[in-house]
Design an enzyme around this catalytic site. Structure first.
Site, PDB file in Angstrom:
ATOM      1  N   HIS A  71       0.828  -1.209   0.000  1.00 29.94           N
ATOM      2  CA  HIS A  71       0.000   0.000   0.000  1.00 29.94           C
ATOM      3  C   HIS A  71       0.861   1.258   0.000  1.00 29.94           C
ATOM      4  O   HIS A  71       0.427   2.302  -0.493  1.00 29.94           O
ATOM      5  CB  HIS A  71      -0.934  -0.006   1.210  1.00 29.94           C
ATOM      6  CG  HIS A  71      -2.113  -0.915   1.049  1.00 29.94           C
ATOM      7  ND1 HIS A  71      -3.424  -0.518   1.263  1.00 29.94           N
ATOM      8  CD2 HIS A  71      -2.191  -2.220   0.682  1.00 29.94           C
ATOM      9  CE1 HIS A  71      -4.246  -1.532   1.044  1.00 29.94           C
ATOM     10  NE2 HIS A  71      -3.516  -2.579   0.692  1.00 29.94           N
ATOM     11  N   VAL A  75       1.650   3.585  -4.207  1.00 31.70           N
ATOM     12  CA  VAL A  75       1.108   4.952  -4.293  1.00 31.70           C
ATOM     13  C   VAL A  75       2.268   5.946  -4.175  1.00 31.70           C
ATOM     14  O   VAL A  75       2.843   6.118  -3.105  1.00 31.70           O
ATOM     15  CB  VAL A  75       0.078   5.206  -3.175  1.00 31.70           C
ATOM     16  CG1 VAL A  75      -0.427   6.650  -3.233  1.00 31.70           C
ATOM     17  CG2 VAL A  75      -1.083   4.235  -3.287  1.00 31.70           C
ATOM     18  N   ASP A  79       7.852   6.013  -0.185  1.00 27.11           N
ATOM     19  CA  ASP A  79       8.245   7.337   0.303  1.00 27.11           C
ATOM     20  C   ASP A  79       7.734   7.655   1.705  1.00 27.11           C
ATOM     21  O   ASP A  79       7.824   8.789   2.161  1.00 27.11           O
ATOM     22  CB  ASP A  79       7.741   8.408  -0.666  1.00 27.11           C
ATOM     23  CG  ASP A  79       6.212   8.393  -0.807  1.00 27.11           C
ATOM     24  OD1 ASP A  79       5.543   7.574  -0.136  1.00 27.11           O
ATOM     25  OD2 ASP A  79       5.682   9.206  -1.593  1.00 27.11           O
ATOM     26  N   HIS A 192      -0.453 -13.295   0.137  1.00 28.76           N
ATOM     27  CA  HIS A 192      -1.684 -13.705   0.815  1.00 28.76           C
ATOM     28  C   HIS A 192      -1.540 -15.051   1.508  1.00 28.76           C
ATOM     29  O   HIS A 192      -2.442 -15.476   2.222  1.00 28.76           O
ATOM     30  CB  HIS A 192      -2.851 -13.731  -0.179  1.00 28.76           C
ATOM     31  CG  HIS A 192      -3.304 -12.362  -0.583  1.00 28.76           C
ATOM     32  ND1 HIS A 192      -4.285 -12.144  -1.532  1.00 28.76           N
ATOM     33  CD2 HIS A 192      -2.916 -11.130  -0.158  1.00 28.76           C
ATOM     34  CE1 HIS A 192      -4.485 -10.849  -1.675  1.00 28.76           C
ATOM     35  NE2 HIS A 192      -3.648 -10.212  -0.860  1.00 28.76           N
ATOM     36  N   THR A 193      -0.423 -15.721   1.293  1.00 27.14           N
ATOM     37  CA  THR A 193      -0.180 -16.981   2.003  1.00 27.14           C
ATOM     38  C   THR A 193      -0.143 -16.772   3.513  1.00 27.14           C
ATOM     39  O   THR A 193      -0.364 -17.710   4.277  1.00 27.14           O
ATOM     40  CB  THR A 193       1.130 -17.649   1.530  1.00 27.14           C
ATOM     41  OG1 THR A 193       1.250 -18.936   2.131  1.00 27.14           O
ATOM     42  CG2 THR A 193       2.354 -16.840   1.900  1.00 27.14           C
ATOM     43  N   ASP A 248      -5.119 -18.562   3.560  1.00 27.07           N
ATOM     44  CA  ASP A 248      -4.426 -19.825   3.303  1.00 27.07           C
ATOM     45  C   ASP A 248      -4.880 -20.797   4.382  1.00 27.07           C
ATOM     46  O   ASP A 248      -5.660 -20.431   5.269  1.00 27.07           O
ATOM     47  CB  ASP A 248      -2.905 -19.612   3.357  1.00 27.07           C
ATOM     48  CG  ASP A 248      -2.131 -20.685   2.592  1.00 27.07           C
ATOM     49  OD1 ASP A 248      -2.726 -21.736   2.293  1.00 27.07           O
ATOM     50  OD2 ASP A 248      -0.941 -20.466   2.313  1.00 27.07           O
ATOM     51  N   SER A 252      -0.703 -23.161   7.532  1.00 26.87           N
ATOM     52  CA  SER A 252       0.328 -22.496   6.729  1.00 26.87           C
ATOM     53  C   SER A 252       0.258 -20.975   6.823  1.00 26.87           C
ATOM     54  O   SER A 252       1.069 -20.285   6.220  1.00 26.87           O
ATOM     55  CB  SER A 252       0.193 -22.920   5.265  1.00 26.87           C
ATOM     56  OG  SER A 252       1.135 -22.286   4.443  1.00 26.87           O
TER      57      SER A 252
END
Length: 330
Positions: A71, A75, A79, A192-193, A248, A252
């Site tokens: 995120h 964008v 920074d 996303h794991t 997941d 895991s």
């Protein structure tokens, strides 16, 4: 003539600096940038120690830092704009309201300011902390170049991020605008794991009103999963909105591995944007198969994708600033 040419070149560099444009910012990043700049202290060792202590008591911080880095860097580049407080800062944009991990970045910054004030940027802390969290979760350890500076801008109106319901083509278009290939996108989504989401993200779109039809369930979701979600985790009532769903398998969810892709093969993807990678006809399907079946190695590709993400539109040299406190400009 030579003097005039040199003068024009100097003026061009100054102009680009004033405009906040990079004159090769990525080229100015380097491994070990802070070596010798913090007295006898090793900046990266300090960051690693604080991240290790946090992971030991809160494994969820791994997913939080990975999400924070995406995120942040997607964008305006890496920074530290996402860290700034304010009524209309990036932090207040709807996609960022559920971002976490700010407290750890602030704690690391506070410790480093005690040892060498005004030296280590908040944007570098984000990248170093995420790198260390990945390694602590079983991912491959990788080197990151440092030397980033913090931008003096943070605006919610700048925040444009992919959505949970994006098709594979829509997601690829977004990632492509950042310079990522389709394969790199699929690899990055492998974060996303270790991720989680909430029932509010799938109740309307996948469980109860798929395609805008009442009582309709997304056919791409495994029927057994749908039944469990409806009965036990995400019943159709407002009180279930904040219930947690693991992206997941629970066994895991604290490990950086390729099981996420195996879940997609079995139609167990929780978010639409994930399962859509394996939709019939999607050009991303072959990448999912290759990553799930170890034909291509997720463990080595994931760090490379994160490094590329970490070097998007960086400020270096005299651009921007090194904040004293990450949540506000100097």
């Amino acid at each position: 003539m030579a003097l005039a040419a040199r003068t024009r070149a100097v003026l061009l560099v100054v102009a680009l600096s004033v405009l906040g444009l990079s004159t090769g910012g990525v080229a100015q990043l380097k491994n070990g940038f802070y070596t010798g700049k913090c007295g006898a202290n090793d900046v990266e060792t300090i960051v690693q120690g604080l991240v290790k202590a946090r992971v030991a008591r809160d494994a969820a911080i791994v997913a939080q830092l990975l999400r924070l880095q995406f995120h942040e860097c997607a964008v305006n580049g890496c920074d530290a704009g996402l860290l700034v407080d304010g009524p209309s800062s990036e932090k207040t944009a709807k996609p960022n309201l559920s971002v976490k991990g700010y407290d750890l970045i602030a704690a690391i910054k506070m410790e480093l300011e005690k040892r060498c004030p005004g030296v280590v940027s908040c944007s570098d802390i984000e990248i170093l902390a995420t790198r260390d969290a990945v390694a602590l979760a079983g991912g491959q350890r990788y080197a990151v170049r440092t030397g980033r500076r913090d931008r003096r801008r943070s605006s919610a109106t700048d925040v444009k991020l992919p959505g949970e319901e994006d098709t594979a083509a829509q997601a690829a278009s977004y990632f492509g605008s950042l310079g990522f290939t389709e394969l790199e996108m699929v690899v990055l989504l492998g974060a996303h794991t270790v991720g989680v989401t909430h029932c509010s993200k799938i109740k309307k779109t996948r469980l109860y009103s798929y395609g805008g039809k009442p009582n309709s369930t997304d056919p791409s979701l495994d029927p057994s999963d749908a039944a469990v979600y409806k009965k036990f985790v995400c019943p159709n009532m407002a009180s279930s909105d904040n219930n947690i769903l693991y992206l997941d398998t629970q066994s895991s969810v604290s490990k950086i591995d390729n099981s996420y892709y195996k879940r997609l093969q079995g139609r167990h993807g929780v978010l639409s944007v994930d399962q859509n990678l394996y939709a019939n006809g999607a050009s991303t399907k072959r990448h999912v198969d290759n990553l799930a079946n170890n034909i291509i190695d997720f463990s080595s590709l994931f760090p490379k994708a994160l490094i590329k993400l970490s070097e998007l539109k960086v400020l270096t040299g005299m651009q921007g600033e090194v904040r004293k406190v990450c949540s506000r400009f100097n």
